[in-house]
Design a protein around this motif. Structure first.
Motif, short mmCIF file in Angstrom:
data_model
loop_
_atom_site.label_atom_id
_atom_site.label_comp_id
_atom_site.label_asym_id
_atom_site.label_seq_id
_atom_site.Cartn_x
_atom_site.Cartn_y
_atom_site.Cartn_z
N TYR A 130 0.47 -1.46 -0.11
CA TYR A 130 0.15 -0.04 0.28
C TYR A 130 1.06 0.98 -0.21
CZ TYR A 130 -3.60 -3.67 1.07
OH TYR A 130 -4.21 -4.32 1.34
N GLY A 172 0.58 3.49 -2.53
CA GLY A 172 0.38 5.06 -2.54
C GLY A 172 1.47 6.59 -3.18
N PHE A 208 0.65 6.15 -6.63
CA PHE A 208 -1.02 6.78 -6.59
C PHE A 208 -0.20 8.49 -6.76
CE2 PHE A 208 -4.48 8.16 -5.59
CZ PHE A 208 -5.39 7.94 -7.26
N LEU A 211 -0.35 11.70 -9.36
CA LEU A 211 -1.41 13.08 -8.81
C LEU A 211 -0.70 14.40 -9.41
CD1 LEU A 211 -3.97 12.12 -6.40
CD2 LEU A 211 -3.68 12.36 -8.35
N PHE A 220 -12.17 14.74 -0.84
CA PHE A 220 -11.83 14.36 -1.50
C PHE A 220 -10.68 12.28 -1.50
CE2 PHE A 220 -7.30 14.24 -3.77
CZ PHE A 220 -8.30 13.49 -5.00
N GLY A 221 -10.83 12.98 0.06
CA GLY A 221 -10.52 11.77 0.63
C GLY A 221 -10.68 10.33 0.54
N LEU A 250 -11.33 7.99 -1.70
CA LEU A 250 -9.82 6.52 -2.23
C LEU A 250 -9.98 5.98 -1.36
CD1 LEU A 250 -7.60 10.29 -2.59
CD2 LEU A 250 -8.37 8.71 -3.84
N VAL A 290 -7.43 4.26 0.01
CA VAL A 290 -5.67 4.01 0.20
C VAL A 290 -6.02 3.84 2.01
CG1 VAL A 290 -3.85 5.60 0.68
CG2 VAL A 290 -5.19 5.16 -1.50
N VAL A 337 -1.72 6.49 2.30
CA VAL A 337 -2.29 7.77 1.67
C VAL A 337 -0.73 8.75 2.44
CG1 VAL A 337 -2.71 8.42 4.64
CG2 VAL A 337 -3.95 9.43 2.99
N LEU A 339 0.52 10.09 0.22
CA LEU A 339 -0.12 11.05 -1.07
C LEU A 339 0.09 12.42 0.00
CD1 LEU A 339 -3.20 9.01 -1.64
CD2 LEU A 339 -1.78 10.17 -3.40
N THR A 355 -9.02 9.72 4.82
CA THR A 355 -8.70 9.06 3.57
C THR A 355 -8.93 7.93 4.23
OG1 THR A 355 -7.51 10.52 1.92
CG2 THR A 355 -7.11 8.60 1.65
N GLY A 366 -13.18 4.85 2.83
CA GLY A 366 -12.00 3.97 1.22
C GLY A 366 -13.41 3.73 0.62
#
Length: 384
Positions: A21, A25, A28, A32, A59-60, A63, A65, A70, A73, A94, A98
């Motif tokens: 993860y 992350g 990702f 972004l 926004f979180g 996701l 994540v 996170v 991110l 976040t 999810g």
């Protein structure tokens, strides 16, 4: 000797659970960083306002994540210009929810419990972000001012000497291909033959160079502490919580805050606690505080956002989780959960390879950081 073996096994299991993860992350975050311009992040998340915190929270929420993925991110959006409050709100909302966790929560506990979990995580995130913008944004400004002063002080003795060395012969007109490459955004001295490969290089460089280097030290410490805490947790935890029901909230908070557990993986643990007789509110505290915090995230928050923000981060999550836990116990006082799902996962080849890659990067950056600090110390000693 037995405790050392248990610690090593816990460290390996923790690394295998987190590494895929974290690497996801990082990638990702790199994508972004390339696709989302810094101006968009600054315009929507850069202000110390309530709306920017709400946007970061929304926004979180969807996701998929976890609390380790996170981290890169959040570091990425912070570097792109997000305010401390927006970054913290994103960092909290976040990992608690999810899409995968929301669906799993619905399948295990029903729609009412799922909606309650999502809404409470949003409330905790928004409150933490607003408090940070109001009470901790000046801490970052003070840091930047001190950094500017120290930089100016360190450069001032060399300004005259360096200015005397500048001559027109050192000024060169950049080549056309260099200008084109720079305008194309290629972060290397090579020619940009393929824009796609150029973007890929920048994504990897930003993810595993800039971001991972920033979090390598707290990640290393957090993994060690997380493994140590995992070994220290007693096996008869559920029996202790049932026996001391009035202390169950405090005991769960003490365990959940430093422990690493992702939002989806926390569900069978909470289900097991409830099946053992622990109140739904205490199990909810684990579902809320467990994914939102861990030793790794705590170290990163302190380094990235400051000590005052760290206190707001921990205080909001602890107080909010306990209060909403009491609220859930009140709402479910006449409800009993009859069927719960328990999930057990074995670590596959992806987890092992990801863990080796992550530890390779972490140890490399730890080594380069130690060598750098050692050389700086030697240089100071020679000057003195």
């Amino acid at each position: 000797m037995d405790y050392i073996i248990l610690f090593v096994n816990a460290l390996v299991d923790l690394s295998n659970a987190m590494a895929p993860y974290i690497l996801f992350g990082l990638l990702f975050a790199g994508i972004l960083h390339e696709l989302v311009p810094d101006t968009i992040v600054k315009n929507h998340l850069g202000k110390n306002s309530i709306m920017s915190v709400i946007k970061a929270t929304l926004f979180g929420v969807p996701l998929p994540v976890c609390s380790c993925g996170v981290i890169p991110l959040a570091t990425g959006i912070k570097k792109s210009g997000a305010s401390n409050g927006s970054t913290l709100a994103f960092l909290i909302s976040t990992p608690i929810t999810g899409v995968d966790s929301i669906l799993a929560t619905y399948g295990m506990f029903g729609w009412a419990f799922t909606i309650y979990r999502v809404l409470t995580s949003m409330v905790i995130s928004i409150i933490a972000g607003i408090l940070t913008n109001f009470y901790a944004h000046d801490e970052e400004e003070q840091k930047q001012e001190l950094k500017k002063q120290s930089t100016a002080f360190s450069l001032s003795p060399n300004i005259k000497a360096s200015s005397e060395k500048i001559s027109f012969s050192t000024i060169q007109t950049p080549k056309k291909e260099d200008v084109e490459c720079t305008e194309g955004g290629c972060c290397s001295t090579e020619s940009c033959e393929s824009p796609k490969s150029c973007i890929g290089k920048r994504v990897v460089s930003y993810a595993f160079g800039t971001l991972l280097k920033d979090i390598a030290s707290p990640l290393f410490v957090g993994l060690l502490l997380g493994a140590l805490i995992t070994v220290a947790i007693p096996e008869n935890l559920s029996e202790i919580l049932v026996h001391y029901s009035w202390l169950s909230y405090i005991i769960v908070i003490i365990i959940a805050v430093p422990m690493y557990v992702c939002a989806t993986a926390s569900l069978p643990i909470a289900a097991g606690l409830m099946l053992a007789g622990v109140s739904p509110g205490a199990a909810f505290v684990f579902l809320s505080a467990g994914p939102a915090t861990n030793t790794v995230t705590i170290g990163v928050v302190k380094k990235m956002l400051g000590t005052r923000t760290l206190y707001i981060y921990l205080g909001t999550i602890i107080v909010g989780s306990v209060l909403f836990g009491f609220g859930l116990d009140y709402l479910l006082r006449d409800v009993s959960v009859s069927e719960l799902v328990h999930i057990h996962e074995e670590f596959g080849i992806v987890a092992w390879v990801s863990s080796l890659i992550l530890w390779g990067f972490v140890l490399y950056y730890m080594g380069t950081s130690n060598n750098s600090s050692y050389s700086q110390r030697e240089e100071r000693e020679m000057k003195s």
